[in-house]
Design a protein around this motif. Structure first.
Motif, PDB file in Angstrom:
ATOM      1  N   ASP A  14       0.822  -1.222   0.000  1.00  0.00           N
ATOM      2  CA  ASP A  14       0.000   0.000   0.000  1.00  0.00           C
ATOM      3  C   ASP A  14       0.853   1.267   0.000  1.00  0.00           C
ATOM      4  N   ALA A  15       2.158   1.140   0.187  1.00  0.00           N
ATOM      5  CA  ALA A  15       3.027   2.292   0.419  1.00  0.00           C
ATOM      6  C   ALA A  15       2.935   3.349  -0.679  1.00  0.00           C
ATOM      7  N   ASP A  16       2.890   2.950  -1.935  1.00  0.00           N
ATOM      8  CA  ASP A  16       2.828   3.938  -3.022  1.00  0.00           C
ATOM      9  C   ASP A  16       1.529   4.736  -2.968  1.00  0.00           C
ATOM     10  N   ILE A  21      -1.377   9.796  -1.475  1.00  0.00           N
ATOM     11  CA  ILE A  21      -2.402  10.494  -0.685  1.00  0.00           C
ATOM     12  C   ILE A  21      -1.739  11.480   0.266  1.00  0.00           C
ATOM     13  N   HIS A  22      -0.658  11.061   0.889  1.00  0.00           N
ATOM     14  CA  HIS A  22       0.062  11.915   1.832  1.00  0.00           C
ATOM     15  C   HIS A  22       0.455  13.234   1.153  1.00  0.00           C
ATOM     16  N   LEU A  66      -3.851   1.923   9.507  1.00  0.00           N
ATOM     17  CA  LEU A  66      -5.021   1.499   8.759  1.00  0.00           C
ATOM     18  C   LEU A  66      -5.115   2.231   7.431  1.00  0.00           C
ATOM     19  N   VAL A  67      -5.720   1.562   6.455  1.00  0.00           N
ATOM     20  CA  VAL A  67      -6.067   2.210   5.194  1.00  0.00           C
ATOM     21  C   VAL A  67      -7.554   2.010   4.946  1.00  0.00           C
ATOM     22  N   ALA A  68      -8.143   2.975   4.248  1.00  0.00           N
ATOM     23  CA  ALA A  68      -9.519   2.854   3.778  1.00  0.00           C
ATOM     24  C   ALA A  68      -9.433   2.549   2.285  1.00  0.00           C
ATOM     25  N   VAL A  69     -10.158   1.517   1.860  1.00  0.00           N
ATOM     26  CA  VAL A  69     -10.112   1.061   0.471  1.00  0.00           C
ATOM     27  C   VAL A  69     -11.516   1.110  -0.102  1.00  0.00           C
ATOM     28  N   VAL A  73      -9.048   0.529  -4.307  1.00  0.00           N
ATOM     29  CA  VAL A  73      -8.068   1.618  -4.305  1.00  0.00           C
ATOM     30  C   VAL A  73      -7.991   2.222  -2.903  1.00  0.00           C
ATOM     31  N   VAL A  74      -6.771   2.426  -2.399  1.00  0.00           N
ATOM     32  CA  VAL A  74      -6.585   3.088  -1.110  1.00  0.00           C
ATOM     33  C   VAL A  74      -6.982   4.551  -1.279  1.00  0.00           C
TER      34      VAL A  74
END
Length: 175
Positions: A14-16, A21-22, A66-69, A73-74
């Motif tokens: 998920d890092a990319d 987003i960051h 956590l990520v929201a998907v 897509v994150v």
């Protein structure tokens, strides 16, 4: 109609998306609050490398990432853990929470914040805090709607090449 959200633990792959987003959310949310040169210099590649390291080897205080998907897509992320401020070491702390600007006002932030609050409560925290950049009225309104109150604390967050003036919000967590 907006597709449903899945909130799950962040993974290295998920890092990319997290880094994108960051950078995009900082550029959108902090325009006019942080020097534009700083915002323009943000690098998705550098942030992605940092996120890979952080996911693989989180801070000792980290309780979750956590990520929201949505539709595979994150669209947002949050990190949280034990408090790091000397006056709040037994509290929980939301270290960061950001949604893709294209997903603002679609429930992403709500889902991530609820997930972080639930996990901090499960870890035994009865109160939590977070820091908000001064002038970030959108974030302040969001947190106020979710029961996070100003407690009067402020700080200067010194970063490489710039300083952020921030204020703290706190919330009693449900047991």
């Amino acid at each position: 109609m907006t597709a449903p959200l899945d909130v799950r633990t962040a993974r290295a792959d998920d890092a990319d998306e997290i880094a994108s987003i960051h950078v995009r959310s900082w550029r959108a949310a902090y325009r006019g609050l942080i020097d534009q040169e700083v915002l323009d210099s943000l690098s998705v590649a550098d942030r992605a490398a940092g996120w890979r390291r952080f996911i693989a080897d989180p801070l000792p205080t980290t309780l979750g990432q956590l990520v929201a998907v949505r539709d595979g897509v994150v669209v947002g992320w949050t990190t949280f853990g034990s408090g790091r401020d000397p006056d709040a070491l037994t509290d929980g702390e939301v270290y960061g929470i950001y949604a893709d600007p294209d997903a603002w006002s679609t429930g992403v932030g709500h889902a991530l914040l609820a997930g972080a609050e639930e996990r901090m409560t499960d870890a035994g925290r009865t109160r939590a805090y977070l820091w908000v950049l001064d002038g970030n009225d959108r974030a302040d309104a969001f947190y106020a709607r979710h029961g996070w109150e100003l407690d009067g604390a402020t700080k200067l967050d010194e970063r490489a090449g710039f300083v952020l003036q921030e204020h703290r919000r706190v919330k009693a967590l449900s047991s």
